[in-house]
Design an enzyme around this catalytic site. Structure first.
Site, PDB file in Angstrom:
ATOM      1  N   TRP A 198      48.732  20.528  47.472  1.00  0.00           N
ATOM      2  CA  TRP A 198      48.852  19.523  48.533  1.00  0.00           C
ATOM      3  C   TRP A 198      47.587  18.700  48.743  1.00  0.00           C
ATOM      4  O   TRP A 198      47.612  17.680  49.404  1.00  0.00           O
ATOM      5  CB  TRP A 198      49.214  20.206  49.861  1.00  0.00           C
ATOM      6  CG  TRP A 198      48.351  21.392  50.181  1.00  0.00           C
ATOM      7  CD1 TRP A 198      48.674  22.711  50.006  1.00  0.00           C
ATOM      8  CD2 TRP A 198      47.005  21.392  50.700  1.00  0.00           C
ATOM      9  NE1 TRP A 198      47.618  23.526  50.375  1.00  0.00           N
ATOM     10  CE2 TRP A 198      46.596  22.739  50.809  1.00  0.00           C
ATOM     11  CE3 TRP A 198      46.132  20.382  51.091  1.00  0.00           C
ATOM     12  CZ2 TRP A 198      45.341  23.104  51.290  1.00  0.00           C
ATOM     13  CZ3 TRP A 198      44.867  20.741  51.568  1.00  0.00           C
ATOM     14  CH2 TRP A 198      44.493  22.083  51.660  1.00  0.00           C
ATOM     15  N   ASN A 199      46.439  19.143  48.208  1.00  0.00           N
ATOM     16  CA  ASN A 199      45.186  18.474  48.590  1.00  0.00           C
ATOM     17  C   ASN A 199      45.006  17.106  47.927  1.00  0.00           C
ATOM     18  O   ASN A 199      44.352  16.225  48.476  1.00  0.00           O
ATOM     19  CB  ASN A 199      43.975  19.375  48.318  1.00  0.00           C
ATOM     20  CG  ASN A 199      43.840  19.759  46.865  1.00  0.00           C
ATOM     21  OD1 ASN A 199      44.817  19.844  46.127  1.00  0.00           O
ATOM     22  ND2 ASN A 199      42.609  19.992  46.435  1.00  0.00           N
ATOM     23  N   LYS A 222      57.144  20.222  40.367  1.00  0.00           N
ATOM     24  CA  LYS A 222      57.335  20.933  41.625  1.00  0.00           C
ATOM     25  C   LYS A 222      56.133  20.652  42.512  1.00  0.00           C
ATOM     26  O   LYS A 222      55.071  21.254  42.366  1.00  0.00           O
ATOM     27  CB  LYS A 222      57.487  22.449  41.422  1.00  0.00           C
ATOM     28  CG  LYS A 222      57.945  23.157  42.710  1.00  0.00           C
ATOM     29  CD  LYS A 222      57.401  24.552  42.853  1.00  0.00           C
ATOM     30  CE  LYS A 222      55.958  24.602  43.299  1.00  0.00           C
ATOM     31  NZ  LYS A 222      55.735  24.052  44.667  1.00  0.00           N
ATOM     32  N   PRO A 223      56.278  19.714  43.452  1.00  0.00           N
ATOM     33  CA  PRO A 223      55.158  19.413  44.348  1.00  0.00           C
ATOM     34  C   PRO A 223      55.038  20.452  45.454  1.00  0.00           C
ATOM     35  O   PRO A 223      55.946  21.268  45.668  1.00  0.00           O
ATOM     36  CB  PRO A 223      55.538  18.044  44.915  1.00  0.00           C
ATOM     37  CG  PRO A 223      57.034  18.068  44.942  1.00  0.00           C
ATOM     38  CD  PRO A 223      57.455  18.872  43.735  1.00  0.00           C
ATOM     39  N   GLY A 277      46.004  25.046  41.429  1.00  0.00           N
ATOM     40  CA  GLY A 277      46.154  25.824  42.656  1.00  0.00           C
ATOM     41  C   GLY A 277      45.206  26.998  42.665  1.00  0.00           C
ATOM     42  O   GLY A 277      44.195  27.015  41.955  1.00  0.00           O
ATOM     43  N   SER A 278      45.536  27.997  43.457  1.00  0.00           N
ATOM     44  CA  SER A 278      44.647  29.140  43.643  1.00  0.00           C
ATOM     45  C   SER A 278      44.635  30.052  42.423  1.00  0.00           C
ATOM     46  O   SER A 278      45.601  30.096  41.640  1.00  0.00           O
ATOM     47  CB  SER A 278      45.074  29.949  44.868  1.00  0.00           C
ATOM     48  OG  SER A 278      46.290  30.638  44.615  1.00  0.00           O
ATOM     49  N   GLU A 299      44.148  24.833  36.240  1.00  0.00           N
ATOM     50  CA  GLU A 299      42.948  24.477  37.006  1.00  0.00           C
ATOM     51  C   GLU A 299      43.055  25.232  38.318  1.00  0.00           C
ATOM     52  O   GLU A 299      43.821  24.865  39.203  1.00  0.00           O
ATOM     53  CB  GLU A 299      42.877  22.968  37.230  1.00  0.00           C
ATOM     54  CG  GLU A 299      41.549  22.518  37.806  1.00  0.00           C
ATOM     55  CD  GLU A 299      41.647  22.136  39.273  1.00  0.00           C
ATOM     56  OE1 GLU A 299      41.128  22.914  40.109  1.00  0.00           O
ATOM     57  OE2 GLU A 299      42.237  21.096  39.562  1.00  0.00           O
ATOM     58  N   CYS A 333      38.990  21.214  45.260  1.00  0.00           N
ATOM     59  CA  CYS A 333      38.654  22.371  44.431  1.00  0.00           C
ATOM     60  C   CYS A 333      37.242  22.289  43.871  1.00  0.00           C
ATOM     61  O   CYS A 333      36.686  23.307  43.463  1.00  0.00           O
ATOM     62  CB  CYS A 333      39.665  22.510  43.303  1.00  0.00           C
ATOM     63  SG  CYS A 333      39.890  20.987  42.366  1.00  0.00           S
ATOM     64  N   GLU A 507      42.075  18.213  31.639  1.00  0.00           N
ATOM     65  CA  GLU A 507      42.867  17.059  32.043  1.00  0.00           C
ATOM     66  C   GLU A 507      41.962  15.840  32.072  1.00  0.00           C
ATOM     67  O   GLU A 507      40.748  15.959  32.250  1.00  0.00           O
ATOM     68  CB  GLU A 507      43.511  17.302  33.408  1.00  0.00           C
ATOM     69  CG  GLU A 507      44.522  18.441  33.366  1.00  0.00           C
ATOM     70  CD  GLU A 507      45.114  18.784  34.723  1.00  0.00           C
ATOM     71  OE1 GLU A 507      46.286  19.207  34.745  1.00  0.00           O
ATOM     72  OE2 GLU A 507      44.402  18.649  35.734  1.00  0.00           O
TER      73      GLU A 507
END
Length: 526
Positions: A198-199, A222-223, A277-278, A299, A333, A507
């Site tokens: 979401w960030n 998938k957001p 994500g995490s 990532e 991140c 990326e």
């Protein structure tokens, strides 16, 4: 509330409910349409057609089969923005099937054809920068300046990969045998699952999607359920740009995320998984994808060190710390999580940084006077408060901030902590919030050891005017990306990614390679 048409809709439907089943179905459809029209009008966009409240599968805007929805709110006001479908396994399988079918033709298109479509998409994103930025601000909370900045950043990946599409060169390898010629070609891997946070609800999609489309792959996106509207707006612009049906699919989900994530990683039609994500979730998805040995790029979390040496330009270091630490209210991140300052310049740096941070204005991102928006939700606020309380309990001092902002919205005041002990939780956990933790150090060797004392390694930063030190420290930091005398490192043309438990794959620059397979063709009998 942004959506206020329901009492009116109920009144309009009272007589229709007494009529035939067809009329009742038509009435329900009209109510949904009225609800969605009210939502888009309230957003104040120039092009209300960018707001989509359905998933996107095989070129069609669709609801969840069971009719369930996810409520999306503005983190600055806690007001409803709208709803998107609560999709599950069946919708995910339909999206994967559509991507697999579309790949049979999209994967055979020419690089020039894909380049042209991506350039068209880039032009459309540039044309709608203000609207796309406002969508980001509404669903994520960041300021309009940052929202528009992310929109431009997001579009830049589409532009970059449009140009990369025509540069997927092969290779000729000399053979030790006179009658053999070795040629290596590159081919798209196939359907690709794209799971994003979401960030950066727009840019995290385009830096994956752009690479996939340029390579000739299809995608299932998938957001995050907190910020789905940016993904759906990108899908709409891609449709306008001429991306064929099934090439891009968007599945929205929240409570069914486990089943959806499993299918996106294990379905045999999917040949590539890309996740941001995490670290704990990254490990879980990596394990699922290993069942079919898919290509994977990850990532994951960071714990970035930011080092200020005694020979640094302190004013520049303060500017770099603000850009690095407080962008997106600390919810990036690659933002600095641990700020190490050499003892001889510690007081000067802390004073100058505190003066700057004290002038920040926290508020609704739609207010042009706001410098920093809210955190994404209450859980984020709770984590920030826990880290601050833990540091204080161990001897840290609050120089600025330290408290949540009262009233509606998940706001927390930008905070500076001094004399943070090494055993504080903030040193081992990624805060993901507006807290600058200052730690004093004495020697170069000491601070390199401290900076590398973590399981993750995404980004690192340091300020120094000693050329020899710049090379030594840059090479010594165990991270995938280093900023020397700058707090900003991200753009489309660099290889973005980390080492250790921050993931693997890149990326941006070289990112298209993550979506390509190399194939050797040995020509014999020559």
């Amino acid at each position: 509330m942004f959506v206020k048409c329901l009492p009116l809709a109920a009144s309009l439907s009272s007589r229709a409910l007494a009529s035939s089943p067809v009329a009742r179905h038509s009435s329900r459809s009209s109510l949904i349409l009225l609800h969605r029209m009210a939502s888009t009008t309230a957003w104040g966009l120039k092009d209300a057609g960018l707001i989509k409240t359905q998933g996107y599968i095989d070129g069609k805007w669709v609801d969840a089969q069971n009719g369930e929805t996810i409520l999306v709110t503005n983190p600055a006001t806690e007001e409803e923005l709208g709803t998107v479908p609560e999709m599950g396994l069946e919708e995910t399988q339909a999206a994967i099937s559509a991507a697999g079918k579309a790949f049979k033709t999209w994967g055979k298109t020419t690089a020039k054809y894909r380049h042209d479509i991506l350039e068209h998409l880039y032009a459309l994103m540039e044309e709608h920068l203000d609207d796309l930025g406002k969508i980001i601000t509404l669903e994520n909370g960041k300021t309009l300046v940052e929202g528009r900045g992310e929109s431009a950043y997001s579009a830049s990946f589409i532009e970059w990969y449009a140009e990369e599409a025509v540069r997927t060169y092969g290779e000729h390898i000399p053979s030790p045998f006179p009658s053999v010629r070795n040629v290596v070609i590159k081919q798209p891997v196939g359907g690709s699952s794209i799971l994003t946070p979401w960030n950066f609800p727009s840019a995290m999609i385009t830096r994956k999607l752009g690479a996939a489309l340029a390579a000739g792959c299809t995608a299932i996106i998938k957001p995050s359920p907190e910020t789905p509207f940016s993904a759906l707006a990108i899908a709409e612009l891609a449709r306008r740009a001429g991306v064929p049906d099934g090439v891009i699919n968007v599945v929205t989900t929240q409570k069914n995320v486990e089943a959806v994530g499993r299918e996106l990683c294990q379905n045999k039609i999917v040949k590539k998984v890309s996740f941001t994500g995490s670290t704990p979730v990254a490990k879980l998805l990596y394990g699922l994808a290993s069942s079919t040995l898919k290509k994977v790029s990850i990532e994951a979390g960071g714990n970035a060190p930011f080092i200020v040496f005694d020979d640094a330009d302190v004013e520049k270091a303060v500017e770099g710390a603000i850009a690095c630490k407080f962008r997106g209210s600390g919810q990036t991140c690659v933002c600095a999580n641990r700020i190490y300052v050499q003892s001889s310049v510690y007081a000067d740096f802390a004073s100058k940084l505190s003066e700057k941070v004290a002038a920040f204005r926290v508020g609704n991102g739609l207010d042009e006077a706001t410098t920093h928006g809210p955190l994404i939700h209450e859980k984020a606020v709770d984590k920030v408060k826990r880290h601050i309380d833990d540091a204080i309990s161990r001897g840290a001092q609050v120089l600025v901030g330290g408290q949540r902002v009262s009233g509606a919205g998940s706001f927390f005041s930008p905070t500076i902590l001094s004399d943070v002990p090494l055993d504080a939780a903030i040193n081992t956990e990624e805060t993901f919030g507006p807290v600058a933790a200052l730690i004093k150090f004495e020697t170069e060797e000491e601070v390199i050891a401290l900076a590398n004392d973590t399981d993750v390694g995404l980004a690192g930063y340091f300020f120094s005017r000693d050329v020899g030190r710049v090379w030594r420290v840059a090479e010594a930091l165990e991270v995938g990306m280093v900023g020397t005398n700058t707090g900003l490192i991200s753009h489309a043309t660099i290889p973005f990614g980390g080492v250790k438990e921050s993931g693997f794959g890149r990326e941006g620059s070289h990112g298209i390679e993550e979506y390509l397979n190399q194939k050797l063709i040995a020509f014999g009998g020559i």
